[in-house]
Motif scaffolding. Structure first.
Motif, PDB file in Angstrom:
ATOM      1  N   GLU A   1      -4.034   3.986 -10.999  1.00 18.16           N
ATOM      2  CA  GLU A   1      -2.717   3.853 -12.200  1.00 18.16           C
ATOM      3  C   GLU A   1      -1.592   3.262 -11.289  1.00 18.16           C
ATOM      4  N   ARG A   2      -1.427   3.829 -10.196  1.00 16.41           N
ATOM      5  CA  ARG A   2      -0.052   3.496  -9.551  1.00 16.41           C
ATOM      6  C   ARG A   2      -0.314   2.015  -9.043  1.00 16.41           C
ATOM      7  N   ILE A   3      -1.530   1.585  -8.711  1.00 17.80           N
ATOM      8  CA  ILE A   3      -1.687   0.295  -8.359  1.00 17.80           C
ATOM      9  C   ILE A   3      -1.497  -0.737  -9.682  1.00 17.80           C
ATOM     10  N   ALA A   4      -2.045  -0.279 -10.680  1.00 18.26           N
ATOM     11  CA  ALA A   4      -1.900  -1.051 -11.894  1.00 18.26           C
ATOM     12  C   ALA A   4      -0.459  -1.142 -12.319  1.00 18.26           C
ATOM     13  N   ALA A   5       0.216  -0.252 -12.006  1.00 16.05           N
ATOM     14  CA  ALA A   5       1.780  -0.380 -12.438  1.00 16.05           C
ATOM     15  C   ALA A   5       2.581  -1.089 -11.395  1.00 16.05           C
ATOM     16  N   TYR A   6       2.106  -1.152 -10.150  1.00 13.15           N
ATOM     17  CA  TYR A   6       2.606  -1.849  -9.201  1.00 13.15           C
ATOM     18  C   TYR A   6       2.472  -3.440  -9.605  1.00 13.15           C
TER      19      TYR A   6
ATOM     20  N   CYS B   1     -12.411   4.789  -5.890  1.00  7.12           N
ATOM     21  CA  CYS B   1     -10.799   5.051  -6.143  1.00  7.12           C
ATOM     22  C   CYS B   1     -10.415   6.000  -7.114  1.00  7.12           C
ATOM     23  N   LYS B   2      -9.398   6.880  -6.503  1.00  5.95           N
ATOM     24  CA  LYS B   2      -8.812   7.938  -7.650  1.00  5.95           C
ATOM     25  C   LYS B   2      -8.204   7.232  -8.705  1.00  5.95           C
TER      26      LYS B   2
ATOM     27  N   ALA C   1       0.914  -1.307  -0.044  1.00  2.00           N
ATOM     28  CA  ALA C   1       0.135   0.026  -0.038  1.00  2.00           C
ATOM     29  C   ALA C   1       0.913   1.109   0.109  1.00  2.00           C
ATOM     30  N   LYS C   2       2.038   1.318   0.721  1.00  2.00           N
ATOM     31  CA  LYS C   2       2.789   2.241   0.891  1.00  2.00           C
ATOM     32  C   LYS C   2       3.613   2.618  -0.358  1.00  2.00           C
ATOM     33  N   GLU C   3       3.897   1.387  -1.024  1.00  3.71           N
ATOM     34  CA  GLU C   3       4.578   1.663  -2.316  1.00  3.71           C
ATOM     35  C   GLU C   3       3.943   2.159  -3.298  1.00  3.71           C
TER      36      GLU C   3
END
Length: 121
Positions: free
Chosen positions: A47-52, A41-42, A20-22
């Motif tokens: 987008e950051r979750i998908a990239a992670y 979800c913003k 989550a922090k990442e």
């Protein structure tokens, strides 16, 4: 948004707090998003979750589902007051996105190889 797809990926993390922090969130925010009704979800977080997880953003939406996506501020919500309709086709959109990403990666590798070869001369 199909929260179940997100839930499966997130629950597969060995350290949910670090994950989550990442991607710029907290464990509590992720818990609320996944398990509390009415949470949104913003776009930038998604987008950051998908990239992670190295998946396209479209992964979190069902194929062949018509989504009334409305960007209010930076939020996406399924809402009948939508400004525009987004139709997720079959897997072709996901595959095309991956192909484009792989083509860019290949171009970058070719560029790197050229630089390395020229530096050896």
């Amino acid at each position: 948004m199909n929260k179940e797809k997100l839930r499966i990926l997130y629950e597969g993390c060995t350290d949910k707090y670090a994950a989550a922090k990442e991607f710029g969130s907290t464990y509590q925010s992720m818990y609320n998003l996944l398990y509390r009704e009415g949470t949104t979800c913003k776009v930038d977080l998604l987008e950051r979750i998908a990239a992670y997880f190295r998946v396209p953003v479209s992964h979190f939406f069902d194929d062949a589902q018509e989504i009334n996506a409305v960007a209010t501020g930076n939020n996406i919500s399924g809402n009948n007051n939508a400004v525009g309709n987004v139709t997720m086709g079959d897997n072709s959109a996901v595959l095309q996105e991956r192909i484009t990403m792989l083509e860019k990666l290949l171009e970058e590798k070719e560029r790197t190889i050229k630089i390395l070869m020229e530096s050896r001369k």
